[in-house]
Write a protein that holds these residues in place. Structure first.
Motif, PDB file in Angstrom:
ATOM      1  N   GLY A  56       6.418  -6.255  16.380  1.00 23.79           N
ATOM      2  CA  GLY A  56       6.112  -5.181  16.095  1.00 23.79           C
ATOM      3  C   GLY A  56       6.113  -4.782  14.562  1.00 23.79           C
ATOM      4  O   GLY A  56       6.586  -5.678  13.748  1.00 23.79           O
ATOM      5  N   ILE A  57       5.471  -3.640  14.050  1.00 23.40           N
ATOM      6  CA  ILE A  57       5.641  -3.420  12.731  1.00 23.40           C
ATOM      7  C   ILE A  57       6.024  -1.610  12.721  1.00 23.40           C
ATOM      8  O   ILE A  57       5.285  -1.376  13.633  1.00 23.40           O
ATOM      9  N   SER A  58       6.791  -1.585  12.054  1.00 24.19           N
ATOM     10  CA  SER A  58       7.326  -0.064  11.758  1.00 24.19           C
ATOM     11  C   SER A  58       7.040   0.376  10.296  1.00 24.19           C
ATOM     12  O   SER A  58       7.351  -0.312   9.493  1.00 24.19           O
ATOM     13  N   VAL A  59       6.899   1.488  10.445  1.00 24.20           N
ATOM     14  CA  VAL A  59       6.751   2.418   9.172  1.00 24.20           C
ATOM     15  C   VAL A  59       7.589   3.690   9.274  1.00 24.20           C
ATOM     16  O   VAL A  59       7.322   4.540  10.396  1.00 24.20           O
ATOM     17  N   ARG A  60       8.289   4.275   8.422  1.00 27.01           N
ATOM     18  CA  ARG A  60       9.143   5.674   8.273  1.00 27.01           C
ATOM     19  C   ARG A  60       7.993   6.361   7.531  1.00 27.01           C
ATOM     20  O   ARG A  60       7.526   5.865   6.445  1.00 27.01           O
ATOM     21  N   VAL A  61       7.533   7.585   8.026  1.00 29.62           N
ATOM     22  CA  VAL A  61       6.751   8.446   7.195  1.00 29.62           C
ATOM     23  C   VAL A  61       7.270   9.875   7.407  1.00 29.62           C
ATOM     24  O   VAL A  61       8.138  10.233   8.364  1.00 29.62           O
ATOM     25  N   GLU A  62       6.848  10.631   6.648  1.00 24.89           N
ATOM     26  CA  GLU A  62       7.443  12.156   6.796  1.00 24.89           C
ATOM     27  C   GLU A  62       6.661  12.933   7.609  1.00 24.89           C
ATOM     28  O   GLU A  62       7.261  14.012   8.211  1.00 24.89           O
ATOM     29  N   GLY A  63       5.598  12.191   8.472  1.00 27.77           N
ATOM     30  CA  GLY A  63       4.840  13.319   9.148  1.00 27.77           C
ATOM     31  C   GLY A  63       3.436  12.604   9.521  1.00 27.77           C
ATOM     32  O   GLY A  63       3.046  11.477   8.976  1.00 27.77           O
ATOM     33  N   LEU A  64       2.691  13.218  10.415  1.00 22.86           N
ATOM     34  CA  LEU A  64       1.320  12.914  10.510  1.00 22.86           C
ATOM     35  C   LEU A  64       0.569  12.611   9.374  1.00 22.86           C
ATOM     36  O   LEU A  64      -0.351  11.928   9.227  1.00 22.86           O
ATOM     37  N   SER A 121       0.707  -1.014   0.036  1.00 23.07           N
ATOM     38  CA  SER A 121      -0.193   0.140   0.171  1.00 23.07           C
ATOM     39  C   SER A 121       0.984   1.055   0.103  1.00 23.07           C
ATOM     40  O   SER A 121       0.112   2.396   0.144  1.00 23.07           O
ATOM     41  N   GLY A 122       2.251   1.148  -0.256  1.00 26.39           N
ATOM     42  CA  GLY A 122       3.082   2.212  -0.005  1.00 26.39           C
ATOM     43  C   GLY A 122       3.821   2.634   1.066  1.00 26.39           C
ATOM     44  O   GLY A 122       4.185   3.583   1.452  1.00 26.39           O
ATOM     45  N   GLY A 123       3.621   1.720   2.242  1.00 24.49           N
ATOM     46  CA  GLY A 123       4.001   2.070   3.499  1.00 24.49           C
ATOM     47  C   GLY A 123       5.384   1.778   3.724  1.00 24.49           C
ATOM     48  O   GLY A 123       6.107   2.081   4.910  1.00 24.49           O
ATOM     49  N   ASP A 124       6.118   0.744   3.091  1.00 26.33           N
ATOM     50  CA  ASP A 124       7.586   0.488   3.190  1.00 26.33           C
ATOM     51  C   ASP A 124       7.697  -0.010   4.731  1.00 26.33           C
ATOM     52  O   ASP A 124       8.646   0.559   5.252  1.00 26.33           O
ATOM     53  N   ALA A 125       6.959  -1.097   5.362  1.00 22.03           N
ATOM     54  CA  ALA A 125       7.047  -1.552   6.458  1.00 22.03           C
ATOM     55  C   ALA A 125       8.149  -2.355   6.810  1.00 22.03           C
ATOM     56  O   ALA A 125       8.459  -3.239   5.884  1.00 22.03           O
ATOM     57  N   THR A 126       8.282  -2.636   8.057  1.00 20.39           N
ATOM     58  CA  THR A 126       9.255  -3.652   8.455  1.00 20.39           C
ATOM     59  C   THR A 126       8.810  -4.400   9.540  1.00 20.39           C
ATOM     60  O   THR A 126       7.974  -3.947  10.601  1.00 20.39           O
TER      61      THR A 126
END
Length: 208
Positions: free
Chosen positions: A51-59, A32-37
């Motif tokens: 756990g599942i983490s996602v890097r984003v630019e902001g809220l 979905s475009g989240g680039d999750a780990t």
């Protein structure tokens, strides 16, 4: 950069069943475009912690992704399979990266997270000290890391997150630090900035 992390706790005896579902959910989020780990706890957390983490630019970007997940039949199917295996609702963390040292590429296979809570009236001093520790650890160990502050939840919580290629590399880095008297002195210096007993360290590993 911000890091969104959803912590999942398996019911006793269900870890082996939950692990592949965490990985499957990561894949759906990434599609979905989240680039999750996806992660599994190694030390410092209850057995059966994932756990599942996602890097984003902001809220704004996080909210956009969450709306996509809610509308995704694949995401709903993947997460619904976890329901009976979880000890409770997922706990979420949203941290803003305020400092970085070293190469910030893809998440490392093995990660050490150190968290602590700043005492009222010491925010400025603690943040400055936190940056100093980040840069010093990178200089001594060569590991890349970030210093982050909580953008949701416990507002005064900060985190140092360092990645390593393996647990052995993490061990070697820790041995180097503990052999440095300057490092010990720096840790002693920062003790007055934080709530006593709030410092916690954990290690997590990427799921395949």
């Amino acid at each position: 950069m911000y890091i969104y992390f959803a912590a999942l706790q398996a019911k006793p005896g269900t870890s082996s069943k939950l692990a592949p579902l965490v990985g499957a959910t990561r894949d759906v989020i990434s599609a979905s475009g989240g680039d999750a780990t996806a992660w599994v706890a190694s030390t410092g957390m209850p057995v059966g912690s994932f756990g599942i983490s996602v890097r984003v630019e902001g809220l704004a970007q996080l909210t956009e992704l969450q709306q996509k997940f809610a509308a995704s039949a694949d995401y709903v199917e993947a997460t619904s399979k976890m329901t009976d295996l979880l000890a409770g609702p997922a706990e979420t963390f949203f941290n803003q990266v305020v400092g970085a040292a070293g190469d910030q590429g893809a998440p490392s296979p093995f990660v050490t997270i150190t968290r602590s809570t700043i005492m009222n009236g010491h925010l400025g001093a603690a943040l400055g000290w936190g940056m100093e520790i980040l840069e010093y650890v990178h200089k001594v160990t060569g590991l890349s890391g970030v210093f982050a502050t909580a953008a949701a939840g416990n507002f005064f919580e900060v985190s140092w997150i360092f990645g390593a290629g393996s647990a052995a590399e993490g061990d070697a880095a820790n041995d180097k630090l503990m052999a440095e008297s300057e490092y010990i002195a720096k840790i002693d210096k920062g003790g007055s900035f934080f709530v006593p007993g709030s410092a916690q360290r954990s290690t997590i590993m990427q799921l395949p």
